[in-house]
Each structure stands twice: as C-alpha cells, then as structure tokens.
Design an enzyme around this catalytic site. Sequence first.
Site, PDB file in Angstrom:
ATOM      1  N   HIS A 145     -55.589  11.456   1.379  1.00 39.37           N
ATOM      2  CA  HIS A 145     -55.074  10.103   1.559  1.00 39.37           C
ATOM      3  C   HIS A 145     -56.154   9.215   2.197  1.00 39.37           C
ATOM      4  O   HIS A 145     -56.391   8.081   1.763  1.00 39.37           O
ATOM      5  CB  HIS A 145     -53.838  10.118   2.458  1.00 39.37           C
ATOM      6  CG  HIS A 145     -52.580  10.531   1.746  1.00 39.37           C
ATOM      7  ND1 HIS A 145     -52.392  11.800   1.276  1.00 39.37           N
ATOM      8  CD2 HIS A 145     -51.478   9.819   1.438  1.00 39.37           C
ATOM      9  CE1 HIS A 145     -51.200  11.873   0.700  1.00 39.37           C
ATOM     10  NE2 HIS A 145     -50.615  10.659   0.773  1.00 39.37           N
TER      11      HIS A 145
ATOM     12  N   HIS B 291       1.646   3.124  -3.312  1.00 38.27           N
ATOM     13  CA  HIS B 291       0.641   3.808  -4.123  1.00 38.27           C
ATOM     14  C   HIS B 291       0.946   5.293  -4.271  1.00 38.27           C
ATOM     15  O   HIS B 291       0.765   5.878  -5.338  1.00 38.27           O
ATOM     16  CB  HIS B 291      -0.756   3.630  -3.518  1.00 38.27           C
ATOM     17  CG  HIS B 291      -1.434   2.364  -3.940  1.00 38.27           C
ATOM     18  ND1 HIS B 291      -1.802   2.113  -5.235  1.00 38.27           N
ATOM     19  CD2 HIS B 291      -1.807   1.279  -3.232  1.00 38.27           C
ATOM     20  CE1 HIS B 291      -2.376   0.920  -5.316  1.00 38.27           C
ATOM     21  NE2 HIS B 291      -2.390   0.391  -4.114  1.00 38.27           N
TER      22      HIS B 291
ATOM     23  N   GLU C 115      -9.614   0.700   4.683  1.00 33.82           N
ATOM     24  CA  GLU C 115      -9.986   0.185   3.359  1.00 33.82           C
ATOM     25  C   GLU C 115      -9.641  -1.299   3.267  1.00 33.82           C
ATOM     26  O   GLU C 115     -10.455  -2.120   2.870  1.00 33.82           O
ATOM     27  CB  GLU C 115      -9.246   0.977   2.271  1.00 33.82           C
ATOM     28  CG  GLU C 115      -9.530   0.483   0.864  1.00 33.82           C
ATOM     29  CD  GLU C 115      -8.640   1.130  -0.174  1.00 33.82           C
ATOM     30  OE1 GLU C 115      -8.937   1.001  -1.374  1.00 33.82           O
ATOM     31  OE2 GLU C 115      -7.620   1.751   0.202  1.00 33.82           O
ATOM     32  N   HIS C 116      -8.397  -1.640   3.604  1.00 32.73           N
ATOM     33  CA  HIS C 116      -7.938  -3.033   3.617  1.00 32.73           C
ATOM     34  C   HIS C 116      -7.532  -3.401   5.039  1.00 32.73           C
ATOM     35  O   HIS C 116      -6.770  -2.663   5.674  1.00 32.73           O
ATOM     36  CB  HIS C 116      -6.728  -3.225   2.699  1.00 32.73           C
ATOM     37  CG  HIS C 116      -6.949  -2.782   1.280  1.00 32.73           C
ATOM     38  ND1 HIS C 116      -6.558  -1.544   0.811  1.00 32.73           N
ATOM     39  CD2 HIS C 116      -7.519  -3.433   0.233  1.00 32.73           C
ATOM     40  CE1 HIS C 116      -6.886  -1.437  -0.465  1.00 32.73           C
ATOM     41  NE2 HIS C 116      -7.468  -2.559  -0.847  1.00 32.73           N
TER      42      HIS C 116
ATOM     43  N   ASP D  97      -6.705  -7.243  -4.901  1.00 31.72           N
ATOM     44  CA  ASP D  97      -6.544  -6.165  -5.877  1.00 31.72           C
ATOM     45  C   ASP D  97      -6.703  -6.670  -7.304  1.00 31.72           C
ATOM     46  O   ASP D  97      -7.062  -5.904  -8.196  1.00 31.72           O
ATOM     47  CB  ASP D  97      -5.168  -5.516  -5.722  1.00 31.72           C
ATOM     48  CG  ASP D  97      -5.188  -4.351  -4.747  1.00 31.72           C
ATOM     49  OD1 ASP D  97      -6.274  -4.018  -4.244  1.00 31.72           O
ATOM     50  OD2 ASP D  97      -4.115  -3.785  -4.481  1.00 31.72           O
TER      51      ASP D  97
ATOM     52  N   GLN E 173       0.818  -1.204   0.000  1.00 32.89           N
ATOM     53  CA  GLN E 173       0.000   0.000   0.000  1.00 32.89           C
ATOM     54  C   GLN E 173       0.850   1.252   0.000  1.00 32.89           C
ATOM     55  O   GLN E 173       0.493   2.256  -0.613  1.00 32.89           O
ATOM     56  CB  GLN E 173      -0.925   0.003   1.228  1.00 32.89           C
ATOM     57  CG  GLN E 173      -2.120  -0.891   1.095  1.00 32.89           C
ATOM     58  CD  GLN E 173      -2.991  -0.532  -0.097  1.00 32.89           C
ATOM     59  OE1 GLN E 173      -3.436   0.596  -0.231  1.00 32.89           O
ATOM     60  NE2 GLN E 173      -3.224  -1.505  -0.962  1.00 32.89           N
TER      61      GLN E 173
END
Length: 858
Positions: free
Chosen positions: A844, A685, A751-752, A785, A682
């Site tokens: 109604h 990235h 996220e992970h 991934d 990670q």
Amino acid sequence: MSAFLPLFDADLGDQALLGALARIGPLIVPYSLKDSSSIPQNASRYILVDRDSSLGVDGVVPILDQGADKVILPLTLAKDIIGTVPAERLLLLLDVANVSAVSDKIRSGVSGVLIKTPSVDVDFIGSVSRFFAGSSVHVLPVSPSEPPSRSTIRGLAGAGTVLVIPTTLLTLSPTDAKQLNVADAFLANITSDRPDGLFPTVVSSHLEGERTLGLVYSSIESVRESIATGKGVYQSRKHGLWRKGETSGATQDVVRIRLDCDSDALEFSVVQHGAGFCHLDRPSCFGETSGLSALERTLQSRLESAPQGSYTRRLFSDPELLSSKIMEEADELCRAETKEEVAFEAADLLYFALTRCVAAGVGIADIERSLDTKAKKISRRAGNTKPQWTQKATAETSAAPKPTPVSVPTPAPAVDVNAPIRMRTYDLAAASPTERAQLLRRPVLKSDEMIAKVKPIVDDVRTRGDAALLELTAKFDRVQLDATVIRPPFAPETMQIADDVRAAIDAAYANIRKFHQAQADQDTLVVETMPGVVCSRFARPIARVGLYVPGGTAILPSTALMLGIPAQVAGCREIVLATPPRPDGSISPEVMYAAQLVGASAILKAGGAQAVAALAFGTASVPKVDKIFGPGNQWVTAAKMLVQNDTDALVAIDMPAGPSEVLVIADHTCNPAFVAADLLSQAEHGVDSQVVLVAVALSADRLAAIEAEVDAQARALPRVAIMRESVAKSIIVKTSTVAEALAFSNDYAPEHLILHLEDAPGAVAAVENAGSVFVGPFSPESCGDYASGTNHTLPTNGYARQFSGVNTLSFQKHITSQEVTAEGLKGLGPIVATLADCEGLGAHANAVRIRLQALNQS
C-alpha cells in the site's frame, strides 16, 4: 380368500341365503340387476357388465362411485376405460377362446379376469391362470346344470383360480344333487394341521378397527351355522358347538368371515354385545381397549351417566359449545408446527369430534364405513374450500407458532362472547425495572427453529427449480398450476376492477409516488477534502428487486403500491412481484392493476418460503433478484433471513419482520372513540398483533370511556373473533407526563406511533424510535397504510431502533469515487504512506511512494 364367488340370479328371493353370502365375500351382480332390492346393503359387489350392454365409458365410473368394489367389463369396453380407472377396480370379461387376444397393455390395466367357459377343465384353466400371472382369475361356467363338486372348487383353487357359482345352485340346506351348501363351497379348500381337524379362528371387533378380541377354534359344522345364522358359533375343544353368549348374553353378530392366505385359519369380524368377549367380562382376551376405541366406550358411558355439571355433560347438552370447541381445536391443529404439537392438537380435535359423533349415535365403525365408501369413488371432488372458510384463510404457508403443549390435554373453557373485550392495565410508576422491561417485551420469535423448518423448502427450490416451485405451490398454496410466472403485457381481463376502486388506487399511487419521488437521491455529492483531493458519492438503483405481497385470497394492492412505487422511482431495471395465487390460480385484479402501474416486469404466482427461494436463487422461469422486500408471516421472514446469509444467493433483504403493532399515546384531549378505533385497526390483523395504549394522566372515567369504545366497536366489526384474542393480550400503560410516555415509547420502538396529544406536533421532536408517526386526532394509521404517501412497510418487533421503513433509498445503493491530482497526492501521499507503514502493509505504501518519486523526478 374364498375359493368361490356367487353370481346373483334375478330369480333368487332367498334373503337368508343372500345375507349368508354377504358375510363371506363379494357378490357378483349383473349390471341389469345392480339396483335390486334383494341385495343386502352390506354386501360387497362386483358389477358384471355384459358384452351386449349399451353402457358407455361415462357409465362405468358412476358404478364404482356408488360403492361397487370392482366392475367386470368386456374387452371392447375395457379398452376405452383402462387408464381412466385404477387397475385394482377392474376385471376383464372374456370368452375362453379370446384369452390369447389380450395385449400386455390390457393385462396390466386390470386386476384380473372373469373367463366364461362352457365346461371346467382344471388343467386348461391352470394354463390360463399362468398366462395372467399376478392377476386374479375367475371362472364362470356357462349355463351349468348342476352344482360343482368340492373337489372341483379345490382343484381350481390349487390352480390359482376362483370358481363363480350362480346363487340358484347354492343353499343353506345340506348339499344334494341340485344345490351346494354355501359353507361346503366356502370351506372346500380349507385344511387343518391339527389332529382334531379344527381350524384356528381369530375373532376381531368390527366396531373397533378390527381389534383382536380372542382366539378360538372352528369346525365345518360351526362355520356352517355361523354363515347361516349370522351369529358367532365356534367349536369348543371340550364341549362341542359353542354358541357365543348363549348363557352369558354376550352374543355376537357376524359381519364377515374370511379365510387366511394359506386356507388353514379363519377370521371372524363381529359386533360384540354384552360385557365383552373374554370370560373375565373384558372386551378382549388381550387386555383393555385403548386409543379411540377406549375413548368411544368412555364417551358412550358418559352419554348415559355423566354427572350434571361435568364438562362432558356440558358438551353433550350444549351443541353450540361443542361446535365452538370443534372449530377452535380444528384451527389450533392447522396452526400446530412440531410433530408433538400436531399430535397434541389432533388428539384434542378427535376428542371433541368423537363427542359430537357419539351424541348423534355415530360410532367409529360408522365413520370407517363412510371412509371405505368414499375410498371407492373414482371421480373426485375439486377439493376447494367453501367460501366461508376461504374468506378466513390466508395463503401463507403457516400461522404463528404455538407454545409446546403440556403433556395432559385439559379441555379449555369456552370463549365467553358476552365478556367485555378489554385490555390489561399497568401503572408505570408502580412498576419495578424488571416489570417495566417485561412491558416492553414482544413474543419470543424462535428464528432458529423457523429457519430449520424453511431450509428444506429453500433447498428444494434451489436444487430443482420450477419443478419444485410448482409442487410446493400445489402443496402450500393449494393450487395446481402449469406455470408460475406472468409477464407483461398483462391481459386486460385480469385487471378488471370497479371504477371507484380504480380511482382510489390511482389517487394512492399519485400520493405515494409524490412522496417517494422527493426522497430519490439524484444529485452527486462532491467534497474537496483537501486541495487536489475530491471525493464523490452517487446513487444507482438496485438492478433487480423482488417484492413479496402477502395475500392469496386476500386483496392487498396497497402493499404492491408501497413496494412497487419506490422501486419504480429509484429506477430498478427489473421488478418481480411475488404473491400467492387465489384458489382458481389467478391473482386478484386489484393487485394485477397495481402491478401494471408500478411497472412490474414479472409476477410470480407463489407464496411462502418457496417464493422467497425462487426470488433469491432464480429458476428457469423466475428471474433472480438482488434484494427482496415485503412483509409476510414467520415462514416468509425465516426464508428471507436464511437466503440473505447464503453466499450462493447473493441477495439482500429489507428488514426483519414480526407481528403488526401500534402504540398510541393519549392525553386528556383525546377522543375515546378515535383512540379505540386506532387500537382496533391493528388488533384486527391477527391474534398476535401487538397493541399498546400509553395513557398520560388519564382519569379513571376517561380510561373507562376508551375501554367501552374498544368493546363496542370491536363487537360491530367483522373480525371480532380475532380482536377478542389480540385485545385480551394488549396492554394499557398509565404514565404521569408526556415525557414519561415518549420515553416508554422510544424504549418500545413501535412500528406505528399515534399521538393523541394536546401538542402532538411539538411531541414529534422527542420521538427517537418508531417506524412511522401519526400526528394528531385526524391522522389515523389507516391513512399511512393506504394513501397518505408514506410507506406502510415498516420495522416491527423493536427493530425501529435500527431500521428505517421501506423508502426510495432502500432501492438504491451509493457508490463513492475520489479523484486525486498530482498536487493533491503530494499533500495526501505522505499521510497515506505513514499509515500503511503503521499497519505493516508495504505494498500500500509503495503504491503511493512510487508515484511521489515520479513526481519528484519530473
């Protein structure tokens, strides 16, 4: 400007005369003599192409590329090149008899004319000048036997024309019957409104961007000597001729002398030596220098006398350090967002770049000369990035924002590539509630600021459609395209990939499709809530979806699969895939192949906010979609957030996004090499990647082993420069128990989430917030991934508390229905009517009662 131009003659070998002529203006040089070694290198040149020259159209552009200011062409050749070369670089060569043959098109395609005439008739030439109003008119007498008089030069200047004089008729000696003194010709048209007949003269520094040094006065005698000697000579109103620096040593080399537009003042551009121009030993009579000129002077001084150990001395003595700083500051300038940030980073870059120049003996004047030379070129480079930079670049609109800089730039220390690549460590047990909250924080995303930046882009595409999209693609993706949309069938040559890559994509496609196929909601839910009342829910695909695949020079077929397969499985009617084009305007063949596999109905070759806008609003060529999916940088994210709230767009998005992130929980059973590899997967990235290791009762030796692996593995990987920064911002959080670690993870909502635990499967039950979980030592995040089957488009920045990752249901919507029988209404109707009356909604209640009355009457 000068009232005459000299025409270079092959027989002239007088270098002093040619040097003088170079100081007062352009020199007209016949094409056959353009390479003559007699011509001074600093001379501005107009290249005269004779009518009998065999030079073709293809030969004209190189003349200008090689530094000529203008080229003078005969009518036959000019007709073919007008429109190819800027008008300001062309003069037309004409015989006086052919003036009337010039069309309006020809006249508008050149900046002036050079008229060859057997004799000089000032009145006639004046009428020709009026015919070419707005253009410069030059007159060249054919084979003159004697020099022109100053009155002739003055008369032609009054008629708006410039006389061309062969250099054989010019001299630095006094004017006589055979030759005209250069200064006499140059000053033939000058006037003075002063009783003493002197001319105001502005002196500027050629080395400091023509910065004004002072105001003096000149006479015909002083100008004549300056032209001849190339030295600064002026006229003192008290003491006569003033040869600058004759006693002080602060001499001047004259580079150029010019007349102003009214021919009543002069400008001397000089190289000043010694203490300076001013009698107070300052560079200028108007105060000290500033900006780049001041920086250049400071750096030149530091080069000579900077103290040992000073930062500037380090820069001069360590070329590798200086090169690193230039590249670092260039990168930071590219990442700057606001006007203030751009100015701040540009100042830093200029400081280091000018340091490099001064170290090499290059000054601002040298840089300006190079710029001027490049500006003269007609043919242009393609402008493509060199491979080593293309590979590092992204095709996104911009990189992550930077904090507002402080007001005074301080040179940053050089990156120590030998320092350990390591994370920061915290003990959760010792952290206060405030400190614990700080460990959970991500970088602040300034959504409002980013939305304000992307709004003009989005509005432009909404208003102008394809025209705006093409312009923005050229600006941000740096690709000139004729069209941005590709539709199937896709050409086979655009999908040619290696066999092993094709096999890998096919296998990933099969796994991802199998998992997402199982998620599809295909059965109708039917529930009888009370007798005679049946409620149903059924799924329908979202008709038109847009899939954003980041890239450009990057190759991301995995994202195309992760977004395209669930859309395909859900049955979306139209799948529009948007991805930035590569520098040649193409899409990577791997992405093209993935697009074909998922059944893309169109591929949009655009990135950034402009692609999001095109998907949201549609254009003449880009289909409008109902929902936009996919990751991207902050510009893409901001554009998605903007369009989802625009009622004109009527478009939804998958989720907010932030930098990629991972949280690894590891206990005593973990393999340090595996843990380090997961963290780095990670960290590579980007420098803003969020990487957290939660260590469960790990010994100091075990933690040290993990940190040693992080350092060793990072150094062996290609993106070590990125990891050096992202890892330094990453954290290790020490906990005592698995329960404590999972509680921290649930608060962080990564996220992970990767579980390197003795009972990793058993820990999954305690996971409440995460995008995707990777269970056990042989479940690297990389599998998710690419090809295990789960989706890698996941919520980041803590949004895993509220959002799911992309799945098949993301591409479906659910519709409910109800069927009420007559008997069912008898039981349900009174309940509904009572509640409607309670809310004061009589219509109604009436809709129910009117039916109940009908049933009671039947």
